[in-house]
Design a protein around this motif. Structure first.
Motif, mmCIF file in Angstrom:
data_model
loop_
_atom_site.group_PDB
_atom_site.id
_atom_site.type_symbol
_atom_site.label_atom_id
_atom_site.label_comp_id
_atom_site.label_asym_id
_atom_site.label_seq_id
_atom_site.Cartn_x
_atom_site.Cartn_y
_atom_site.Cartn_z
ATOM 1 N N ALA A 241 86.453 14.070 128.508
ATOM 2 C CA ALA A 241 85.580 12.892 128.576
ATOM 3 C C ALA A 241 84.608 12.989 129.739
ATOM 4 O O ALA A 241 83.469 12.524 129.661
ATOM 5 C CB ALA A 241 86.429 11.630 128.694
ATOM 6 N N ALA A 242 85.053 13.627 130.848
ATOM 7 C CA ALA A 242 84.180 13.777 132.011
ATOM 8 C C ALA A 242 83.053 14.769 131.751
ATOM 9 O O ALA A 242 81.982 14.680 132.364
ATOM 10 C CB ALA A 242 85.002 14.236 133.220
ATOM 11 N N ASN A 243 83.291 15.754 130.840
ATOM 12 C CA ASN A 243 82.248 16.665 130.362
ATOM 13 C C ASN A 243 81.538 17.399 131.503
ATOM 14 O O ASN A 243 80.323 17.512 131.527
ATOM 15 C CB ASN A 243 81.215 15.884 129.526
ATOM 16 N N ARG A 244 82.327 17.960 132.445
ATOM 17 C CA ARG A 244 81.720 18.659 133.576
ATOM 18 C C ARG A 244 81.832 20.171 133.484
ATOM 19 O O ARG A 244 81.248 20.883 134.278
ATOM 20 C CB ARG A 244 82.384 18.212 134.888
ATOM 21 N N ARG A 245 82.598 20.693 132.549
ATOM 22 C CA ARG A 245 82.865 22.124 132.494
ATOM 23 C C ARG A 245 83.165 22.532 131.058
ATOM 24 O O ARG A 245 83.322 21.683 130.183
ATOM 25 C CB ARG A 245 84.035 22.461 133.405
ATOM 26 N N THR A 246 83.277 23.818 130.829
ATOM 27 C CA THR A 246 83.698 24.318 129.527
ATOM 28 C C THR A 246 85.211 24.202 129.425
ATOM 29 O O THR A 246 85.943 24.642 130.324
ATOM 30 C CB THR A 246 83.283 25.791 129.352
ATOM 31 N N ILE A 247 85.704 23.633 128.344
ATOM 32 C CA ILE A 247 87.138 23.405 128.186
ATOM 33 C C ILE A 247 87.644 24.163 126.965
ATOM 34 O O ILE A 247 87.079 24.062 125.872
ATOM 35 C CB ILE A 247 87.444 21.901 128.058
ATOM 36 N N TRP A 248 88.694 24.954 127.182
ATOM 37 C CA TRP A 248 89.341 25.693 126.110
ATOM 38 C C TRP A 248 90.760 25.152 125.950
ATOM 39 O O TRP A 248 91.673 25.574 126.684
ATOM 40 C CB TRP A 248 89.413 27.182 126.444
ATOM 41 N N GLY A 253 101.481 26.315 118.697
ATOM 42 C CA GLY A 253 102.181 25.858 117.511
ATOM 43 C C GLY A 253 101.351 25.099 116.503
ATOM 44 O O GLY A 253 101.824 24.830 115.402
ATOM 45 N N ARG A 254 100.123 24.762 116.848
ATOM 46 C CA ARG A 254 99.351 23.976 115.881
ATOM 47 C C ARG A 254 97.884 24.393 115.906
ATOM 48 O O ARG A 254 97.351 24.793 116.942
ATOM 49 C CB ARG A 254 99.467 22.482 116.176
ATOM 50 N N SER A 255 97.254 24.304 114.767
ATOM 51 C CA SER A 255 95.833 24.630 114.677
ATOM 52 C C SER A 255 95.014 23.479 115.251
ATOM 53 O O SER A 255 95.457 22.327 115.263
ATOM 54 C CB SER A 255 95.436 24.890 113.219
ATOM 55 N N MET A 256 93.822 23.821 115.719
ATOM 56 C CA MET A 256 92.943 22.810 116.322
ATOM 57 C C MET A 256 91.530 23.020 115.816
ATOM 58 O O MET A 256 91.131 24.137 115.460
ATOM 59 C CB MET A 256 92.974 22.935 117.851
ATOM 60 N N GLY A 257 90.788 21.943 115.813
ATOM 61 C CA GLY A 257 89.394 22.046 115.403
ATOM 62 C C GLY A 257 88.587 22.887 116.365
ATOM 63 O O GLY A 257 87.619 23.557 115.975
ATOM 64 N N ARG A 258 88.996 22.871 117.632
ATOM 65 C CA ARG A 258 88.326 23.691 118.637
ATOM 66 C C ARG A 258 89.364 24.138 119.662
ATOM 67 O O ARG A 258 90.136 23.327 120.168
ATOM 68 C CB ARG A 258 87.211 22.912 119.343
ATOM 69 N N GLY A 259 89.374 25.414 119.969
ATOM 70 C CA GLY A 259 90.304 25.931 120.959
ATOM 71 C C GLY A 259 90.857 27.280 120.561
ATOM 72 O O GLY A 259 90.338 27.948 119.663
ATOM 73 N N ALA A 270 89.093 29.389 117.734
ATOM 74 C CA ALA A 270 88.286 28.388 117.031
ATOM 75 C C ALA A 270 87.271 27.758 117.980
ATOM 76 O O ALA A 270 87.037 26.561 117.957
ATOM 77 C CB ALA A 270 89.189 27.309 116.434
ATOM 78 N N THR A 271 86.666 28.603 118.832
ATOM 79 C CA THR A 271 85.701 28.083 119.798
ATOM 80 C C THR A 271 84.263 28.292 119.360
ATOM 81 O O THR A 271 83.341 27.789 120.003
ATOM 82 C CB THR A 271 85.902 28.750 121.177
ATOM 83 N N GLY A 272 84.053 29.036 118.284
ATOM 84 C CA GLY A 272 82.695 29.303 117.821
ATOM 85 C C GLY A 272 82.400 28.608 116.510
ATOM 86 O O GLY A 272 82.994 27.579 116.167
ATOM 87 N N ASP A 273 81.480 29.190 115.755
ATOM 88 C CA ASP A 273 81.066 28.604 114.488
ATOM 89 C C ASP A 273 82.127 28.736 113.403
ATOM 90 O O ASP A 273 82.141 27.974 112.437
ATOM 91 C CB ASP A 273 79.765 29.257 114.001
ATOM 92 N N ARG A 274 82.999 29.732 113.536
ATOM 93 C CA ARG A 274 84.055 29.921 112.556
ATOM 94 C C ARG A 274 85.332 30.351 113.260
ATOM 95 O O ARG A 274 85.302 30.818 114.403
ATOM 96 C CB ARG A 274 83.639 30.972 111.516
ATOM 97 N N VAL A 275 86.444 30.192 112.577
ATOM 98 C CA VAL A 275 87.741 30.561 113.148
ATOM 99 C C VAL A 275 87.947 32.059 112.997
ATOM 100 O O VAL A 275 87.827 32.612 111.897
ATOM 101 C CB VAL A 275 88.890 29.792 112.458
ATOM 102 N N LEU A 276 88.240 32.725 114.126
ATOM 103 C CA LEU A 276 88.481 34.166 114.125
ATOM 104 C C LEU A 276 89.973 34.441 114.237
ATOM 105 O O LEU A 276 90.666 33.820 115.051
ATOM 106 C CB LEU A 276 87.777 34.828 115.313
ATOM 107 N N GLU A 277 90.472 35.366 113.431
ATOM 108 C CA GLU A 277 91.835 35.849 113.613
ATOM 109 C C GLU A 277 91.769 36.975 114.638
ATOM 110 O O GLU A 277 91.222 38.045 114.371
ATOM 111 C CB GLU A 277 92.416 36.344 112.297
ATOM 112 N N VAL A 278 92.334 36.731 115.815
ATOM 113 C CA VAL A 278 92.137 37.627 116.956
ATOM 114 C C VAL A 278 93.168 38.751 116.991
ATOM 115 O O VAL A 278 92.831 39.924 117.162
ATOM 116 C CB VAL A 278 92.191 36.826 118.278
ATOM 117 N N ALA A 279 94.456 38.401 116.888
ATOM 118 C CA ALA A 279 95.494 39.420 117.059
ATOM 119 C C ALA A 279 96.809 38.966 116.445
ATOM 120 O O ALA A 279 97.127 37.767 116.455
ATOM 121 C CB ALA A 279 95.697 39.715 118.553
ATOM 122 N N ASP A 280 97.557 39.926 115.941
ATOM 123 C CA ASP A 280 98.930 39.683 115.498
ATOM 124 C C ASP A 280 99.823 39.948 116.702
ATOM 125 O O ASP A 280 100.027 41.106 117.103
ATOM 126 C CB ASP A 280 99.289 40.615 114.341
#
Length: 471
Positions: A241-248, A253-259, A270-280
């Motif tokens: 809410a303070a919106n002073r920095r980039t937040i990841w 255990g759960r999927s998120m719209g961003r993070g 899920a920090t960009g335009d699409r969700v990337l599968e990074v690593a197993d």
């Protein structure tokens, strides 16, 4: 070493002569301060004198001559009662600070071309693994990395700074209490569960201490925050809410719209335009279990916050070798495998290892934390048998009574031998797990010595005639 020049020509008292205190004293001397040191323990004073440091009894010192008190983090600042040096310093208006604060002031004073990047990691559990993992990822990508703080080398004992360096620092709540100007480029707050409440006056004080890692961040900085517990979730909501920095935000255990999050051991971005599968993460042998998926999520996010590519960050994850005393496989005799999780100094930390194995022979106990092991009762069906040691043995036995078989072994050597004998007699594959859910201080000076003693006990068993023994 990083010379501390902010007290040049002034007298600084250092109290507490363990690793951080000794290192800070030498760094202050290298920066031109007049340094005097003291400790309540005669052996610590003798060791400092052999290092060439100047002893002065701070009980009788003239505190009006002292510019600052450098306090070791193990010394009580506020609770359960301020240490006598703290009372004397406050009475005379002397500034009280710690080694992380001295480091922060040197970073803040450095010209832009010499100012390094700083990653600060805190949380109740997972700090050391995440710190080492971030360092490994950055080093594998060719960065000049220095790892220290509450892990390994005291921060001021690391190589001196330059503009291309990255300091990756584990920071405890005790150290954060003594820190006011740290402004990390990336701050990582993994999780918060009740711990060290006696030193912080309760949960509110403990949460406030952990939150200090985010205190001075602003535009251009990155905050990586776990959202799997209510305390960190609330902090993440408030600073978003303070919106002073980039937040990841991160989750194990759960999927998120961003993070960044891990589901069933697969890491997603899920920090960009699409969700990337990074690593197993099942490919990362040193990152077993859901708690390590949170560590991996945090480390990946921190590396990306410093500008690493998705590919470089992912490569570092799967090549991480792991840390001693954190779910460390230390040997196997026949089909019985021994796992050293001595770093589990509270019930929540022990839960992480216990949740990773369907059945195990459990060595637990030591100096208990508040609440003991009552919160682990959902995992007791996994305990083939418990072997209880140290001050907590009787209390743990009462908690386990009727829920899991146990015996009071008393000491670690006896417990290890008994657990192995029972596991071998049962036949088949078995895990002997040291995950004490307790501090070590009743029988060992720290969790590392406790873990080494477990390793020695296992080595002794290996030397006995046994079919199929492999180290």
């Amino acid at each position: 070493m990083i010379p501390v020049r902010c007290f040049e020509g002034q007298k600084v008292a250092v109290f507490g002569l363990a690793r951080s205190g000794l290192t800070a004293a030498k760094a202050l001397e290298a920066g031109g301060a007049e340094v005097v040191v003291w400790d309540d323990k005669p052996a610590a004073r003798e060791a400092a004198a052999k290092e060439g440091l100047t002893l002065e009894d701070l009980n009788t010192a003239d505190w009006s001559e002292i510019a600052a008190l450098m306090l070791s983090p193990g010394v009580p600042l506020t609770h359960p009662e301020p240490h006598w040096t703290v009372k004397k310093a406050k009475a005379e208006g002397v500034e009280i600070l710690g080694d992380i604060e001295l480091f922060a002031r040197m970073v803040n004073a450095a010209p832009d071309h010499k100012r390094p990047k700083v990653v600060a990691i805190t949380g109740t559990n997972g700090k050391s693994t995440t710190t080492a993992l971030i360092g490994h990822i950055l080093a594998a990508a060719g960065r000049d990395v220095r790892i220290g703080g509450n892990i390994g080398v005291g921060v001021l004992g690391l190589e001196d700074m330059h503009g291309g360096a990255v300091y990756v620092l584990e920071i405890s709540s005790y150290q954060l209490d003594l820190t006011s100007s740290l402004k990390p480029d990336v701050a990582v707050l993994l999780n918060i569960t009740p711990d060290h409440l006696d030193r912080h006056g309760g949960m509110e004080g403990y949460v406030a201490a952990k939150r200090r890692v985010l205190l001075n961040q602003g535009k251009g900085d990155t905050a990586v925050i776990g959202v799997d517990d209510p305390y960190c979730q609330r902090i993440c909501t408030e600073i978003t809410a303070a919106n002073r920095r980039t937040i990841w935000p991160i989750s194990a255990g759960r999927s998120m719209g961003r993070g960044v999050y891990a589901i069933a051991g697969v890491l997603y971005d899920a920090t960009g335009d699409r969700v990337l599968e990074v690593a197993d993460l099942h490919r990362a042998r040193a990152l077993t279990g859901r708690h390590n998926w949170q560590n991996a999520s945090a480390a990946y996010a921190a590396a990306r916050g410093l500008g690493l590519s998705v590919e470089d960050a992912a490569t570092g994850l799967v090549t991480f070798p792991g840390l001693a005393h954190r779910m460390e496989n230390i040997g196997q005799i026949g089909q019985v495998r021994f796992v050293n999780d001595s770093k589990a100094t509270n019930a929540d930390a022990a839960r992480q290892a216990m949740s990773s194995y369907p059945r195990f022979y459990w060595i637990a106990g030591g100096r208990p934390k508040a609440g003991g092991i009552k919160d682990l009762d959902d995992l007791f069906p996994r305990v083939a048998k418990a072997y209880l040691i140290g001050e907590a043995a009787e209390d743990f036995a009462s908690t386990l009574n009727g829920k899991a078989p146990y015996e009071i072994s008393g000491d670690l050597m006896t417990a290890t031998a008994a657990a192995f004998a029972d596991a071998r007699a049962a036949g088949g594959e078995a895990i002997v797990l040291l995950s004490p859910a307790c501090a070590s201080f009743d029988q060992f000076p720290d969790f590392e010595v406790r873990g080494d003693a477990f390793r020695d006990a296992v080595t002794a068993l290996m030397r006995k005639p046994a079919k199929g023994a492999i180290a």
